[in-house]
Design a protein around this motif. Structure first.
Motif, PDB file in Angstrom:
ATOM      1  N   ALA A 198       3.688  -2.363  17.286  1.00 57.52           N
ATOM      2  CA  ALA A 198       4.878  -2.656  18.089  1.00 57.52           C
ATOM      3  C   ALA A 198       5.904  -3.445  17.280  1.00 57.52           C
ATOM      4  CB  ALA A 198       4.487  -3.420  19.358  1.00 57.52           C
ATOM      5  N   PHE A 199       5.436  -4.433  16.528  1.00 55.22           N
ATOM      6  CA  PHE A 199       6.354  -5.209  15.690  1.00 55.22           C
ATOM      7  C   PHE A 199       6.970  -4.341  14.599  1.00 55.22           C
ATOM      8  CE2 PHE A 199       3.966  -9.450  16.591  1.00 55.22           C
ATOM      9  CZ  PHE A 199       4.579  -9.537  17.827  1.00 55.22           C
ATOM     10  N   MET A 200       6.184  -3.431  14.045  1.00 49.58           N
ATOM     11  CA  MET A 200       6.720  -2.533  13.014  1.00 49.58           C
ATOM     12  C   MET A 200       7.786  -1.619  13.601  1.00 49.58           C
ATOM     13  SD  MET A 200       3.201  -1.675  10.964  1.00 49.58           S
ATOM     14  CE  MET A 200       3.892  -0.512   9.840  1.00 49.58           C
ATOM     15  N   LEU A 201       7.558  -1.117  14.802  1.00 45.37           N
ATOM     16  CA  LEU A 201       8.546  -0.260  15.450  1.00 45.37           C
ATOM     17  C   LEU A 201       9.824  -1.044  15.733  1.00 45.37           C
ATOM     18  CD1 LEU A 201       9.415   2.397  16.718  1.00 45.37           C
ATOM     19  CD2 LEU A 201       8.194   1.712  18.802  1.00 45.37           C
ATOM     20  N   ALA A 202       9.676  -2.244  16.256  1.00 46.50           N
ATOM     21  CA  ALA A 202      10.853  -3.083  16.517  1.00 46.50           C
ATOM     22  C   ALA A 202      11.615  -3.352  15.224  1.00 46.50           C
ATOM     23  CB  ALA A 202      10.431  -4.394  17.183  1.00 46.50           C
ATOM     24  N   ARG A 243       0.814  -1.220   0.000  1.00 47.36           N
ATOM     25  CA  ARG A 243       0.000   0.000   0.000  1.00 47.36           C
ATOM     26  C   ARG A 243       0.849   1.272   0.000  1.00 47.36           C
ATOM     27  NH1 ARG A 243      -2.063  -4.319   1.681  1.00 47.36           N
ATOM     28  NH2 ARG A 243      -4.295  -4.737   1.551  1.00 47.36           N
ATOM     29  N   ASN A 244       2.163   1.115  -0.077  1.00 45.00           N
ATOM     30  CA  ASN A 244       3.093   2.243  -0.051  1.00 45.00           C
ATOM     31  C   ASN A 244       2.914   3.090   1.211  1.00 45.00           C
ATOM     32  OD1 ASN A 244       5.196   3.884  -0.992  1.00 45.00           O
ATOM     33  ND2 ASN A 244       3.787   5.224  -2.091  1.00 45.00           N
ATOM     34  N   TRP A 245       2.783   2.437   2.354  1.00 45.94           N
ATOM     35  CA  TRP A 245       2.593   3.133   3.624  1.00 45.94           C
ATOM     36  C   TRP A 245       3.872   3.273   4.433  1.00 45.94           C
ATOM     37  CZ3 TRP A 245      -2.405   0.269   5.618  1.00 45.94           C
ATOM     38  CH2 TRP A 245      -3.501   0.704   4.870  1.00 45.94           C
ATOM     39  N   ARG A 246       4.967   2.687   3.976  1.00 37.98           N
ATOM     40  CA  ARG A 246       6.220   2.754   4.735  1.00 37.98           C
ATOM     41  C   ARG A 246       6.595   4.201   5.030  1.00 37.98           C
ATOM     42  NH1 ARG A 246       9.575   3.377   7.738  1.00 37.98           N
ATOM     43  NH2 ARG A 246      11.572   2.345   8.002  1.00 37.98           N
ATOM     44  N   GLN A 247       6.306   5.084   4.106  1.00 37.16           N
ATOM     45  CA  GLN A 247       6.648   6.501   4.262  1.00 37.16           C
ATOM     46  C   GLN A 247       5.989   7.136   5.490  1.00 37.16           C
ATOM     47  OE1 GLN A 247       4.844   8.865   1.029  1.00 37.16           O
ATOM     48  NE2 GLN A 247       3.474   7.127   0.652  1.00 37.16           N
ATOM     49  N   PHE A 248       4.913   6.551   5.980  1.00 35.26           N
ATOM     50  CA  PHE A 248       4.185   7.103   7.130  1.00 35.26           C
ATOM     51  C   PHE A 248       4.585   6.443   8.448  1.00 35.26           C
ATOM     52  CE2 PHE A 248       1.139   7.042   3.471  1.00 35.26           C
ATOM     53  CZ  PHE A 248       1.269   8.378   3.146  1.00 35.26           C
ATOM     54  N   HIS A 249       5.392   5.402   8.377  1.00 37.64           N
ATOM     55  CA  HIS A 249       5.659   4.582   9.557  1.00 37.64           C
ATOM     56  C   HIS A 249       7.042   4.842  10.138  1.00 37.64           C
ATOM     57  CE1 HIS A 249       2.356   1.581   8.156  1.00 37.64           C
ATOM     58  NE2 HIS A 249       1.865   2.663   8.719  1.00 37.64           N
ATOM     59  N   ASN A 250       7.271   6.089  10.525  1.00 41.63           N
ATOM     60  CA  ASN A 250       8.505   6.419  11.231  1.00 41.63           C
ATOM     61  C   ASN A 250       8.338   6.049  12.708  1.00 41.63           C
ATOM     62  OD1 ASN A 250       7.584   8.903  12.817  1.00 41.63           O
ATOM     63  ND2 ASN A 250       7.023   9.455  10.716  1.00 41.63           N
ATOM     64  N   GLU A 251       9.429   6.067  13.426  1.00 38.46           N
ATOM     65  CA  GLU A 251       9.417   5.595  14.813  1.00 38.46           C
ATOM     66  C   GLU A 251       8.459   6.401  15.693  1.00 38.46           C
ATOM     67  OE1 GLU A 251      12.223   6.168  12.982  1.00 38.46           O
ATOM     68  OE2 GLU A 251      12.696   4.050  12.630  1.00 38.46           O
ATOM     69  N   LYS A 252       8.465   7.708  15.538  1.00 32.87           N
ATOM     70  CA  LYS A 252       7.578   8.550  16.357  1.00 32.87           C
ATOM     71  C   LYS A 252       6.117   8.205  16.110  1.00 32.87           C
ATOM     72  CE  LYS A 252       6.357  12.584  14.867  1.00 32.87           C
ATOM     73  NZ  LYS A 252       4.901  12.630  14.690  1.00 32.87           N
ATOM     74  N   ASP A 253       5.741   8.111  14.853  1.00 34.06           N
ATOM     75  CA  ASP A 253       4.343   7.846  14.540  1.00 34.06           C
ATOM     76  C   ASP A 253       3.929   6.423  14.916  1.00 34.06           C
ATOM     77  OD1 ASP A 253       3.680  10.415  13.662  1.00 34.06           O
ATOM     78  OD2 ASP A 253       4.510  10.017  11.682  1.00 34.06           O
ATOM     79  N   SER A 298       1.020   5.498  17.490  1.00 39.03           N
ATOM     80  CA  SER A 298      -0.021   4.548  17.102  1.00 39.03           C
ATOM     81  C   SER A 298      -0.183   3.440  18.127  1.00 39.03           C
ATOM     82  CB  SER A 298       0.295   3.958  15.725  1.00 39.03           C
ATOM     83  OG  SER A 298       0.253   4.964  14.746  1.00 39.03           O
ATOM     84  N   ILE A 299       0.922   2.992  18.723  1.00 39.91           N
ATOM     85  CA  ILE A 299       0.832   1.981  19.796  1.00 39.91           C
ATOM     86  C   ILE A 299      -0.007   2.529  20.937  1.00 39.91           C
ATOM     87  CG2 ILE A 299       2.135   0.733  21.567  1.00 39.91           C
ATOM     88  CD1 ILE A 299       4.484   0.647  19.487  1.00 39.91           C
ATOM     89  N   SER A 300       0.258   3.761  21.314  1.00 36.88           N
ATOM     90  CA  SER A 300      -0.487   4.379  22.410  1.00 36.88           C
ATOM     91  C   SER A 300      -1.965   4.547  22.064  1.00 36.88           C
ATOM     92  CB  SER A 300       0.130   5.733  22.759  1.00 36.88           C
ATOM     93  OG  SER A 300      -0.577   6.344  23.807  1.00 36.88           O
ATOM     94  N   LEU A 301      -2.240   4.999  20.858  1.00 38.97           N
ATOM     95  CA  LEU A 301      -3.634   5.202  20.443  1.00 38.97           C
ATOM     96  C   LEU A 301      -4.403   3.883  20.414  1.00 38.97           C
ATOM     97  CD1 LEU A 301      -3.110   7.772  17.558  1.00 38.97           C
ATOM     98  CD2 LEU A 301      -4.038   8.215  19.833  1.00 38.97           C
ATOM     99  N   GLU A 302      -3.789   2.848  19.860  1.00 37.98           N
ATOM    100  CA  GLU A 302      -4.471   1.554  19.795  1.00 37.98           C
ATOM    101  C   GLU A 302      -4.636   0.956  21.187  1.00 37.98           C
ATOM    102  OE1 GLU A 302      -6.061   0.573  17.257  1.00 37.98           O
ATOM    103  OE2 GLU A 302      -5.159   1.839  15.735  1.00 37.98           O
TER     104      GLU A 302
END
Length: 112
Positions: free
Chosen positions: A68-72, A15-25, A29-33
């Motif tokens: 969490a797995f994406m951040l790791a 989906r070309n979403w990697r650009q949105f998945h930096n560590e801060k975001d 997202s972990i906190s929001l979920e």
């Protein structure tokens, strides 16, 4: 574990979403979920929520795990290793003799 992270990354990359998945975001997202998971339990007993909302609990918990797995993965962390390492740390903070059957925080156990 590596296979599930690969599936998560493939879903994201398709989906070309990697650009949105930096560590801060991802951390946000972990906190929001996690908050969405907590919201399911608000004003209800654990038993009531589990019996009435188990499908939603599964979905929100999966979202927490996915982020969490994406951040790791972004940080090149081995999920199994960091969990194993944390269990070692926790076993020192919460020795069985002092912590068995109590919900006290480790800082409260030392005085006993």
């Amino acid at each position: 574990m590596k296979e599930i992270i690969k599936k998560i990354n493939n879903f994201r990359d398709d989906r070309n979403w990697r650009q949105f998945h930096n560590e801060k975001d991802l951390a946000i997202s972990i906190s929001l979920e996690s908050s969405e998971l907590l919201e399911l339990f608000q004003w209800k007993s654990s038993e009531e929520t589990v019996s009435e909302k188990l499908p939603q609990i599964k979905e929100e918990l999966a979202d927490v795990f996915i982020y969490a797995f994406m951040l790791a993965d972004n940080l090149n962390l081995d999920v199994e290793k960091i969990i194993a390492d944390k269990i070692v740390v926790n076993s020192k903070k919460y020795p069985i003799k002092e912590s068995f059957g109590t919900n006290k925080k480790y800082t409260e156990l030392k005085g006993e």
